[in-house]
Structure formats: structure tokens, C-alpha cells
Design an enzyme around this catalytic site. Structure first.
Site, PDB file in Angstrom:
ATOM      1  N   GLU A 157     110.769 -17.898 -33.665  1.00  0.00           N
ATOM      2  CA  GLU A 157     110.634 -19.052 -34.539  1.00  0.00           C
ATOM      3  C   GLU A 157     111.944 -19.835 -34.594  1.00  0.00           C
ATOM      4  O   GLU A 157     113.029 -19.249 -34.747  1.00  0.00           O
ATOM      5  CB  GLU A 157     110.242 -18.533 -35.930  1.00  0.00           C
ATOM      6  CG  GLU A 157     110.026 -19.570 -36.985  1.00  0.00           C
ATOM      7  CD  GLU A 157     109.584 -18.931 -38.306  1.00  0.00           C
ATOM      8  OE1 GLU A 157     109.164 -19.672 -39.206  1.00  0.00           O
ATOM      9  OE2 GLU A 157     109.664 -17.679 -38.433  1.00  0.00           O
TER      10      GLU A 157
ATOM     11  N   LYS B 130     103.718 -24.810 -38.163  1.00  0.00           N
ATOM     12  CA  LYS B 130     103.434 -23.604 -38.937  1.00  0.00           C
ATOM     13  C   LYS B 130     102.462 -23.946 -40.062  1.00  0.00           C
ATOM     14  O   LYS B 130     102.610 -24.964 -40.752  1.00  0.00           O
ATOM     15  CB  LYS B 130     104.743 -23.055 -39.507  1.00  0.00           C
ATOM     16  CG  LYS B 130     104.657 -21.697 -40.177  1.00  0.00           C
ATOM     17  CD  LYS B 130     106.064 -21.191 -40.508  1.00  0.00           C
ATOM     18  CE  LYS B 130     106.067 -19.804 -41.110  1.00  0.00           C
ATOM     19  NZ  LYS B 130     107.454 -19.310 -41.326  1.00  0.00           N
TER      20      LYS B 130
ATOM     21  N   CYS C  52     105.020 -16.788 -37.612  1.00  0.00           N
ATOM     22  CA  CYS C  52     105.515 -15.841 -38.615  1.00  0.00           C
ATOM     23  C   CYS C  52     104.573 -15.617 -39.794  1.00  0.00           C
ATOM     24  O   CYS C  52     103.620 -14.856 -39.694  1.00  0.00           O
ATOM     25  CB  CYS C  52     106.890 -16.280 -39.102  1.00  0.00           C
ATOM     26  SG  CYS C  52     107.806 -14.941 -39.916  1.00  0.00           S
TER      27      CYS C  52
ATOM     28  N   ILE D  39      75.671  31.805 -22.086  1.00  0.00           N
ATOM     29  CA  ILE D  39      77.117  31.906 -21.869  1.00  0.00           C
ATOM     30  C   ILE D  39      77.370  32.238 -20.399  1.00  0.00           C
ATOM     31  O   ILE D  39      76.982  33.297 -19.910  1.00  0.00           O
ATOM     32  CB  ILE D  39      77.756  32.973 -22.781  1.00  0.00           C
ATOM     33  CG1 ILE D  39      77.428  32.687 -24.247  1.00  0.00           C
ATOM     34  CG2 ILE D  39      79.264  33.041 -22.559  1.00  0.00           C
ATOM     35  CD1 ILE D  39      77.946  31.361 -24.751  1.00  0.00           C
TER      36      ILE D  39
ATOM     37  N   ASN E 111      62.107  30.592 -29.479  1.00  0.00           N
ATOM     38  CA  ASN E 111      60.776  30.598 -30.109  1.00  0.00           C
ATOM     39  C   ASN E 111      60.486  31.941 -30.762  1.00  0.00           C
ATOM     40  O   ASN E 111      59.928  32.004 -31.867  1.00  0.00           O
ATOM     41  CB  ASN E 111      59.699  30.298 -29.075  1.00  0.00           C
ATOM     42  CG  ASN E 111      59.690  28.847 -28.618  1.00  0.00           C
ATOM     43  OD1 ASN E 111      59.143  28.531 -27.579  1.00  0.00           O
ATOM     44  ND2 ASN E 111      60.303  27.955 -29.381  1.00  0.00           N
TER      45      ASN E 111
ATOM     46  N   TRP F 242      74.754  15.859 -12.696  1.00  0.00           N
ATOM     47  CA  TRP F 242      75.055  17.210 -12.206  1.00  0.00           C
ATOM     48  C   TRP F 242      74.454  18.224 -13.178  1.00  0.00           C
ATOM     49  O   TRP F 242      75.133  18.982 -13.863  1.00  0.00           O
ATOM     50  CB  TRP F 242      76.561  17.403 -12.060  1.00  0.00           C
ATOM     51  CG  TRP F 242      76.957  18.660 -11.352  1.00  0.00           C
ATOM     52  CD1 TRP F 242      77.585  19.740 -11.898  1.00  0.00           C
ATOM     53  CD2 TRP F 242      76.765  18.980  -9.975  1.00  0.00           C
ATOM     54  NE1 TRP F 242      77.801  20.713 -10.963  1.00  0.00           N
ATOM     55  CE2 TRP F 242      77.298  20.274  -9.754  1.00  0.00           C
ATOM     56  CE3 TRP F 242      76.184  18.317  -8.899  1.00  0.00           C
ATOM     57  CZ2 TRP F 242      77.278  20.893  -8.511  1.00  0.00           C
ATOM     58  CZ3 TRP F 242      76.165  18.932  -7.660  1.00  0.00           C
ATOM     59  CH2 TRP F 242      76.705  20.207  -7.479  1.00  0.00           C
ATOM     60  N   CYS F 243      73.149  18.200 -13.270  1.00  0.00           N
ATOM     61  CA  CYS F 243      72.406  19.124 -14.115  1.00  0.00           C
ATOM     62  C   CYS F 243      70.984  19.185 -13.563  1.00  0.00           C
ATOM     63  O   CYS F 243      70.511  18.233 -12.946  1.00  0.00           O
ATOM     64  CB  CYS F 243      72.401  18.675 -15.575  1.00  0.00           C
ATOM     65  SG  CYS F 243      71.871  16.976 -15.833  1.00  0.00           S
TER      66      CYS F 243
ATOM     67  N   TYR G 279      67.144  19.013 -13.784  1.00  0.00           N
ATOM     68  CA  TYR G 279      66.136  18.408 -14.644  1.00  0.00           C
ATOM     69  C   TYR G 279      65.218  19.496 -15.215  1.00  0.00           C
ATOM     70  O   TYR G 279      64.671  20.317 -14.480  1.00  0.00           O
ATOM     71  CB  TYR G 279      65.311  17.402 -13.838  1.00  0.00           C
ATOM     72  CG  TYR G 279      64.463  16.485 -14.687  1.00  0.00           C
ATOM     73  CD1 TYR G 279      65.004  15.348 -15.261  1.00  0.00           C
ATOM     74  CD2 TYR G 279      63.118  16.768 -14.911  1.00  0.00           C
ATOM     75  CE1 TYR G 279      64.240  14.496 -16.041  1.00  0.00           C
ATOM     76  CE2 TYR G 279      62.337  15.928 -15.686  1.00  0.00           C
ATOM     77  CZ  TYR G 279      62.905  14.791 -16.253  1.00  0.00           C
ATOM     78  OH  TYR G 279      62.136  13.959 -17.020  1.00  0.00           O
TER      79      TYR G 279
ATOM     80  N   SER H  80      65.744   3.383 -15.310  1.00  0.00           N
ATOM     81  CA  SER H  80      65.925   4.544 -14.433  1.00  0.00           C
ATOM     82  C   SER H  80      65.883   4.171 -12.957  1.00  0.00           C
ATOM     83  O   SER H  80      66.321   4.956 -12.116  1.00  0.00           O
ATOM     84  CB  SER H  80      64.843   5.592 -14.722  1.00  0.00           C
ATOM     85  OG  SER H  80      64.974   6.097 -16.026  1.00  0.00           O
TER      86      SER H  80
END
Length: 654
Positions: A60, A129, A185, A370, A470, A489-490, A492, A642
Site C-alpha cells: 500500500e 481503497k 489493506c 481377516i 445371518n 480391484w475387487c 464383484y 457405468s
């Protein structure tokens, strides 16, 4: 949307990827010595130009210095400021850089505290300003009028007609997304700063010429103001303030300069420095505009003043390297303190979400597979913490290890030891006989180690978990993470499915740090030792037989690519809508010492192919807690067809 200015898809040709390089200068000035100050300003403009900055801002009233007091009423000072402004304009006309300098200007029989915007020998506009402080150590009302008192929209200055007013925005004539506004400012400190209106009307970068003095606590508050205003406005905010040589009488200045982007400080000056300072950084205008487009609340502020747009031609930026740092692990804070804080918060979100599901269903049991790997370990930690919080016995957590054709002694032992140290119910089901029977049922040769061979095991494990849940009236706790969902990477209806997926919005790179954080902060020493073994184990689905030495043969990152790269790609595509070439460029900045450019490009292509082709798995995901800004839930953050094609994205990488 900002034009990325890509003229070629070959690395090295001209492109700026939506970045604007800005600079904030803190010159060492002399109070009321305008010629000396102009020399400093000219030198710093030259330095900013050499650093390929496109816009540079100064403090300024930098031509006169801020602390001139009643000298602002002296004709000599006002005229000398104009003389030196002319000199600055003249001596920088050969440099294609926008410079924003401060000086007092007389107009309409008043004196205004102004910012002059100059480029290649021309004055683009003058911004006065808006708010003039008249409290505590500030006496500006004694000398200056607020911008609202201006009677004219243009003034005659140095033989030129210049636009004048608080309603000016400056816009690149080739790209309207590159637009900046100016406040001075005190304007930042008021309840609704002018920059808020400027941003709503199109300004993606905001500049502030300041002379904020230093008192205890003000530094951090000022820093927060800049950060928060850049975040609220989805903008870059470039701030600079008077340096120590303007300190006089009762006030001391520190020379605080900041460059912030959407709440993140990109660069910051050293305060109380006795040398001239220039900080530079690139502001990613493309990501800011992408965020604005996604945020439906941004344009709700309709009561806004009209702005006049001043068009100019911005200097081209040919990027080779960025001044700003590019984080290789964008999901993981680099600071250990912030990382621990982030991990603690994520763990709380996970446990709170799971606890709500248990309260709602009145279930008393959990069933979790696990494997001895990272994801199932984190899911077990979360489940144990949740049961402790709900006052349910840990033995009600039925942890199941299910050795298959690819299970190694290391992961099996990790699983057993982890379950034992956590005090949960332990079950072991060998899936190999059932899988062999299934191969026989469907007519598959068990010697053919193909996708059928692998997925039969994954689905058998899921069937066991679901049926066991269940039987006891429990919930199957999902273990899959965000990175796996992004890549598909799974399996279905295998590990893809659960009754509540606690890790679904946590990327693999962050899972590692969460497990490490738990080892250091949550569990006892014995469990901590097991967690460290898990962290040292290669990531693998263990669906193919081990090698001859009994070690893991099927390593995920050898097949789909390094998770640190895929998480980086995912972050920049999802968070900011960055196109492939920009992601490639950023990845080269972040991983240049770890991966060759052709390797990064190879895995980036893999990422796009898998991300598009595997959307069908994400379209039917189970519930799970969102923990960060990126989630692939089909009910929340990501709604993608999809059957969408990846060709447009892949073509840019050819």
C-alpha cells in the site's frame, strides 16, 4: 472454464495447464523518498519478470511509503508520486508483466489511497481503497477519502485517461476465467470484503496492497484472514504489506507477504527482514473454477454491484517446473502433527458411523474377514473401537481367517496373532475344499489359474461371512478401500460386498498411515508389534499360489501399478477435474525422482481404463462413511454412468 492453453500433447511444448504465476514484493522503502522507492519497485518488477511472473503486487502506498502522515497534504509529495509513477511505467514498458503499485492520487478535490495497475507502458486502471480506517493507530480518514466518494469513473492521469473506481475487474482478453480484483489493506478486515463481491462477479485472483503493522497476535490473525478469504471466495489471494523500513514513530511493520489458494498458503515471506523480498507461486485457476462450478452455493449471492471489466493480454507462461510444491501424497498431510490429527479424526468418523449402524439395527455381533493385510486390519481396529464405545464384548466380533490357495504363512500368522491380541472371537475356515468342489461343479480345471480361479475364492469368502452373519444376527463389516474401488480391484459380489464398509472412502496411501497411527497411539505394545508386521507385508489379494520359497507371488502393485501414483491420479481427477495432461505434468513434478515420465504415463493410462470400465462395481456399493473430500459413493459424491467411454481422456495421452 479457464483455457489450459495446451498447443501440443508432447511434453516440453507450450502449455500452462491453467496456472498463473504471481508475485508479491516487499521493497525496502524510505518514507517520502519517492525516487528511491521507485528505483526499488523497478528493480523488483525486473526480478519478478525474470522469474516469469505474470502479475506482481506491491504494498500500500509504496511509491510514497505508507507512514507519510500529514505530508500527504503536501503538493510536493503528491506531484512527486505521479512523477515516479511515470518513471516506473516508462522503465518497465519493455516488460510484459502486470504491476500493481500503490500511491496517493488527487481526484474530485479529494485524495484517494490507490492501486495503479500498469502493463507495458499503459495504465490499465486505478482502484481506490474502499474502507478508510480511523481508529487506534490508524488516522487515514485525516488524509484519504473512501472509494465510494469518487464522483467520476475515469480520471486524467499523466496525460492518459484511466478508468477509476472500486468497480474495476481486470480480465485476460483471451481467457475470461483469468480475472483479478484489487482491495487495499482495511478492505479485507471488514465484515464483507470487496473481494467477496469481486469473486462472485468473476475474479479468480484477488490482490491486496497492505500496510498492516505488527502487534502481538496480529500476524496469525492476518494469516487466517488471507487463508479464509481465499477459501470462501474459491480464489487465489495475493497479499503484501509494508516492510520494516517504513516503521516510524509508534508503529512497526514486518513486511508480511502471502500467496494463498483456496485456503492453502503456497508461499510466505520472512517477516522483519532487512532485505527486499519477492515471493512467487503459481495459482491453479483451472482448479478454482472447477470448484466454483461444482459448488451450487457460490453463485447464490445475487445482491452484487456491477463491475467494469478492463481487458488486457496476459503474458504466456511456458511451464517446465512449478514454484509451488506438488505433494506426492495428497491424501496424507506432510506434517506429522497434522497427520496424527487427521488420522485421529478419520478413526472417529469411522467408529461413529459404524456405531450409528449398530444402534439403528440393534445388532450385537460383527463378522469380519481377516487376511493379514492392511485393509482388514484397519477395519478390525475400527470395529473393536466401536464395540468398546458401545459397551459390547469384543468376543462378539467374529473375526474369520479363511486360508486359500494363495495364503502364505506370514499373512496367516499375522491374522491369528492380530485376532488374538485384540481379544476378538476367532474362527478359521479353510476355503480350499469348497473352492475345489465349486470348480468341479462349474467344470473349471483347477490347474488353470485364471480370473475364475481367483474370483471363486473371493466369492467363497464373502459367502461364508454373509452366512455366518445371518446365523448369529450380525453385520458383515467391509474392508475394501477407496483406491481399490477406483481401480475396480475387487471381485464383484465378492469382497466388493458387505453390510457396512468402514474403509470405503480411505485411499490405500492413507490406510497405511492410519494403521501406523493406531500402532503408535491406540493399541497395546503386543498388538502394535503385529500391526508393524502387517505394514511390512506386500499388498496382495493372495489368490494365486505362493512362490517356491513360500512367499507372496501375486503383488497387487506389480499388476495394476503403484498405489501412490493411482491415489495421486484419483485425487487430481476427482477433486479438481484436472485433465490427463495436467495430471501427468503434476505427477512428473511430484514423482520426478521416483518414476520416469513414460512409467507415469503408462500407469495413468491404466488408471483411466480401469476407472471407466469398473464403474459398474461402484454403482452398487454398500453404505460406508465419507471421511474426506473424495468419495465414490453412487448416492453421494460420484454419479457416473457405468458405460461411459474413456476415449476422450486416453486420446490426450497418445
Amino acid at each position: 472454464m479457464v483455457n489450459l492453453k495446451i498447443t501440443s500433447t508432447k511434453t516440453g511444448d507450450f502449455m500452462d495447464y491453467g496456472f498463473i504465476r504471481v508475485a508479491a514484493a516487499v521493497p525496502g522503502l524510505r518514507v517520502a523518498d519517492c525516487a528511491y522507492n521507485a528505483e526499488k519497485i523497478i528493480e523488483l518488477i525486473a526480478r519478478a519478470y525474470e522469474k516469469e511472473s505474470q502479475i506482481v503486487v506491491f504494498p500500500e502506498l509504496c511509491i510514497s511509503a505508507y507512514t507519510c502522515g500529514d505530508l500527504f497534504h503536501q503538493e510536493m509529495l503528491l506531484e512527486e508520486c505521479l512523477t515516479q509513477l511515470e518513471r516506473i511505467i516508462s522503465e518497465t514498458r519493455d516488460k510484459n508483466i502486470v504491476s500493481i503499485v500503490g500511491l496517493p492520487i488527487r481526484a474530485d478535490s479529494q485524495i484517494f489511497n490507490c492501486a495503479a495497475v500498469i502493463l507495458k507502458g499503459e495504465i490499465l486502471g486505478i482502484v481506490p481503497k474502499a474502507y478508510i480506517p480511523g481508529y487506534s493507530e490508524f488516522y487515514e480518514e485525516r488524509w484519504f477519502a473512501p472509494g465510494s466518494k469518487a464522483l467520476t469513473s475515469s480520471i486524467r492521469l499523466l496525460g492518459r485517461q484511466a478508468a477509476f473506481g472500486t468497480d474495476l475487474l481486470f480480465r485476460d482478453e483471451n481467457d475470461g476465467g483469468i480475472c483479478f480484483g484489487i482491495e487495499i489493506c482495511e478492505d479485507l478486515w471488514v465484515p464483507v470484503p470487496p473481494s467477496s463481491y469481486q469473486a462472485v462477479c468473476g475474479a479468480s485472483i484477488l490482490f491486496n496492497l497492505s500496510a498492516s503493522n505488527e502487534v502481538i497476535g496480529k500476524y496469525e490473525y492476518r494469516r487466517q484472514l488471507v487463508r479464509q478469504q481465499s477459501a470462501r471466495c474459491f480464489a487465489g489471494y495475493v497479499y503484501t504489506s509494508a516492510g520494516i523500513y517504513e516503521s516510524t514513530t509508534d508503529v512497526v511493520f514486518g513486511g508480511h507477504a502471502l500467496i494463498s489458494e483456496y485456503g492453502t498458503i503456497l508461499s510466505e515471506s520472512e517477516r522483519f527482514c532487512d532485505e527486499d523480498q519477492l515471493i512467487c507461486a503459481e495459482i491453479d485457476v483451472q482448479r478454482l473454477l472447477n470448484d466454483r462450478c461444482k459448488n451450487t452455493s457460490f453463485m447464490e449471492l445475487q445482491q452484487k454491484p456491477d463491475y467494469r471489466f478492463i481487458d488486457f493480454k496476459l503474458r504466456d507462461l511456458d511451464l517446465e517446473r512449478l514454484e509451488r510444491a506438488v505433494d506426492a501424497l495428497p491424501f496424507v498431510p506432510s506434517s506429522p502433527e497434522k497427520r496424527d490429527e487427521r488420522c485421529s479424526e478419520i478413526f472417529s468418523i469411522q467408529t461413529s458411523g459404524l456405531a450409528k449402524r449398530y444402534r439403528h439395527t440393534a445388532a450385537q455381533y460383527a463378522v469380519i474377514g481377516i487376511s493379514g493385510g492392511l485393509d482388514s486390519t484397519l477395519a478390525l481396529l475400527v470395529t473393536v473401537k466401536t464395540f468398546d464405545m458401545l459397551g459390547l464384548p469384543r468376543k462378539n466380533i467374529i473375526a474369520v481367517t479363511m486360508p486359500g490357495f494363495g495364503t502364505t504363512n506370514a499373512t496367516y500368522n499375522n491374522s491369528i496373532e492380530l485376532m488374538d491380541t485384540m481379544g476378538v472371537g476367532i474362527r478359521e475356515v479353510d476355503i480350499r475344499p469348497a473352492c475345489l468342489q465349486h470348480f468341479k461343479d462349474i467344470g473349471h480345471d483347477a490347474e488353470i489359474l485364471d480370473i475364475t480361479y481367483e474370483n471363486v475364492q473371493a466369492r467363497e469368502r464373502t459367502q461364508i461371512l454373509m452366512d455366518m452373519a445371518n446365523k448369529i444376527g450380525g453385520l458383515v463389516i467391509g474392508t475394501g478401500d477407496l483406491s481399490e474401488l477406483a481401480l475396480g480391484w475387487c471381485t464383484y459380489n465378492g469382497d466388493h460386498m458387505s453390510m457396512y464398509a468402514v474403509n470405503c472412502s480411505i485411499p490405500k496411501t492413507l490406510v497405511k498411515f492410519l494403521v501406523l497411527w493406531a500402532a503408535e497411539n491406540v493399541v497395546d505394545e503386543r498388538t502394535s508389534n503385529v500391526l508393524r508386521k502387517v505394514l511390512d507385508t506386500p499388498i496382495s489379494p493372495e489368490l494365486l499360489p505362493p512362490d517356491k520359497s513360500g512367499e507372496i507371488k501375486q503383488k497387487t502393485e506389480d499388476i495394476v501399478g503403484p498405489y501412490e501414483l493411482h491415489d495421486f491420479f484419483l485425487y487430481h481427477m476427482m477433486r479438481y477435474g484436472a485433465p490427463p495432461l495436467k495430471i501427468l505434468f503434476l505427477a512428473e513434478q511430484a514423482f520426478g525422482n521416483s518414476y520416469r515420465p513414460e512409467v507415469i504415463k503408462k500407469w495413468l493410462k491404466v488408471f483411466y481404463k480401469r476407472f471407466f470400465s469398473q464403474q459398474f462395481k461402484r454403482s452398487c456399493l454398500p453404505d460406508g462413511p465419507k471421511v474426506g473430500t473424495i468419495s465414490l459413493s453412487p448416492r453421494g459424491d460420484w454419479r457416473m454412468p457405468s458405460d461411459a467411454c474413456a476415449e476422450v481422456w486416453l486420446r490426450q495421452l497418445d
